[in-house]
Design a protein around this motif. Structure first.
Motif, PDB file in Angstrom:
ATOM      1  N   ILE A   1      47.074 -48.182  65.283  1.00 35.63           N
ATOM      2  CA  ILE A   1      47.658 -49.430  65.773  1.00 35.63           C
ATOM      3  C   ILE A   1      47.107 -50.618  64.987  1.00 35.63           C
ATOM      4  CG2 ILE A   1      47.687 -51.014  67.743  1.00 35.63           C
ATOM      5  CD1 ILE A   1      47.866 -48.521  69.550  1.00 35.63           C
ATOM      6  N   LEU A   2      45.790 -50.618  64.753  1.00 36.71           N
ATOM      7  CA  LEU A   2      45.175 -51.714  64.000  1.00 36.71           C
ATOM      8  C   LEU A   2      45.673 -51.742  62.556  1.00 36.71           C
ATOM      9  CD1 LEU A   2      41.487 -51.608  65.307  1.00 36.71           C
ATOM     10  CD2 LEU A   2      43.304 -53.214  65.928  1.00 36.71           C
ATOM     11  N   ALA A   3      45.802 -50.552  61.956  1.00 36.92           N
ATOM     12  CA  ALA A   3      46.290 -50.480  60.580  1.00 36.92           C
ATOM     13  C   ALA A   3      47.729 -50.970  60.487  1.00 36.92           C
ATOM     14  CB  ALA A   3      46.180 -49.047  60.062  1.00 36.92           C
ATOM     15  N   MET A   4      48.556 -50.555  61.437  1.00 36.94           N
ATOM     16  CA  MET A   4      49.954 -50.990  61.439  1.00 36.94           C
ATOM     17  C   MET A   4      50.040 -52.498  61.624  1.00 36.94           C
ATOM     18  SD  MET A   4      53.139 -50.134  61.169  1.00 36.94           S
ATOM     19  CE  MET A   4      53.451 -48.406  61.608  1.00 36.94           C
ATOM     20  N   ALA A   5      49.276 -53.035  62.560  1.00 35.39           N
ATOM     21  CA  ALA A   5      49.289 -54.477  62.802  1.00 35.39           C
ATOM     22  C   ALA A   5      48.831 -55.242  61.568  1.00 35.39           C
ATOM     23  CB  ALA A   5      48.395 -54.817  63.995  1.00 35.39           C
ATOM     24  N   ALA A   6      47.801 -54.732  60.905  1.00 33.24           N
ATOM     25  CA  ALA A   6      47.291 -55.400  59.703  1.00 33.24           C
ATOM     26  C   ALA A   6      48.342 -55.412  58.598  1.00 33.24           C
ATOM     27  CB  ALA A   6      46.024 -54.699  59.209  1.00 33.24           C
ATOM     28  N   ILE A   7      49.055 -54.299  58.429  1.00 35.89           N
ATOM     29  CA  ILE A   7      50.097 -54.222  57.404  1.00 35.89           C
ATOM     30  C   ILE A   7      51.234 -55.182  57.713  1.00 35.89           C
ATOM     31  CG2 ILE A   7      51.906 -52.724  56.465  1.00 35.89           C
ATOM     32  CD1 ILE A   7      49.887 -50.394  56.729  1.00 35.89           C
ATOM     33  N   VAL A   8      51.639 -55.234  58.966  1.00 34.29           N
ATOM     34  CA  VAL A   8      52.738 -56.125  59.357  1.00 34.29           C
ATOM     35  C   VAL A   8      52.348 -57.583  59.159  1.00 34.29           C
ATOM     36  CG1 VAL A   8      54.114 -56.937  61.307  1.00 34.29           C
ATOM     37  CG2 VAL A   8      53.780 -54.477  60.958  1.00 34.29           C
TER      38      VAL A   8
END
Length: 208
Positions: free
Chosen positions: A9-16
């Motif tokens: 979730i953190l990785a996805m949020a960071a990418i977005v």
């Protein structure tokens, strides 16, 4: 399972978030820097799917979708030189493209999970998802045929007829932008196979 999804979730949020920021900066004539970060959202989705299953992957996608909506809403309130940094057409196109493409990626990966070749699921799901993402975003955000979505938004600049990528047949400018973006997505889908393989091997070895 919820705790195990926090890294995804953190990785996805960071990418977005990074992609929403970097899309404001041009890279050459046809791309923005955001084109080089966003495709790794598919890597995060595929890793979650491979390690924890499709249900978990969909949760990570929804977290990324919520993050993207928040970024878009903030962007519509920030005024740049030519108006809001994010128009409503871009916000709608971005949200629809992300959700449709990522959910399709999850479904295709899940169906291909048992394929003989390990790379079939991550590569094919990412290629199809990336194609859908590009088609939805650029058509919704810039196509003259969808001007009714936001009539006050002038997308005439994106519909200027020019040689495709400066070399090919005549086409609207947004088609060149879409083709360049799609090409980067396909290239990075191949590149992402390397970290996908390494991370899956390491984590599955630890779990054994």
């Amino acid at each position: 399972m919820t705790r195990s999804l926090i890294p995804g979730i953190l990785a996805m949020a960071a990418i977005v978030v990074a992609s929403n920021i970097l899309v404001q900066f041009l890279f050459g004539q046809w791309l923005t820097w955001g084109a080089f970060t966003y495709p790794f959202a598919f890597l995060v989705t595929d890793l979650t799917n491979r390690l924890y299953g499709a249900v978990a992957a969909r949760r990570v996608v929804l977290a990324g979708f919520a993050t993207g909506i928040l970024c878009s809403l903030i962007g519509t309130q920030i005024m740049g030189e030519f108006g809001p940094l994010v128009t409503w057409r871009i916000a709608i196109g971005s949200g629809l493209a992300f959700l449709a493409a990522q959910m399709l990626d999850v479904s295709l990966f899940d169906r291909l999970r048992g394929a003989r070749r390990w790379w079939s699921a991550p590569l094919l799901s990412s290629l199809v998802g990336s194609s859908v993402d590009t088609a939805i975003f650029f058509s919704v955000a810039f196509s003259a045929g969808l001007v009714w979505i936001e009539p006050a938004n002038d997308v005439g600049w994106a519909n200027e007829i020019l040689p495709l990528l400066g070399l090919g047949p005549a086409a609207p400018l947004w088609a060149s932008l879409a083709l360049a973006d799609w090409s980067v997505k396909l290239l990075l889908a191949l590149v992402a196979l390397v970290p996908f393989r390494i991370i899956v091997r390491q984590l599955t070895a630890k779990a054994a």
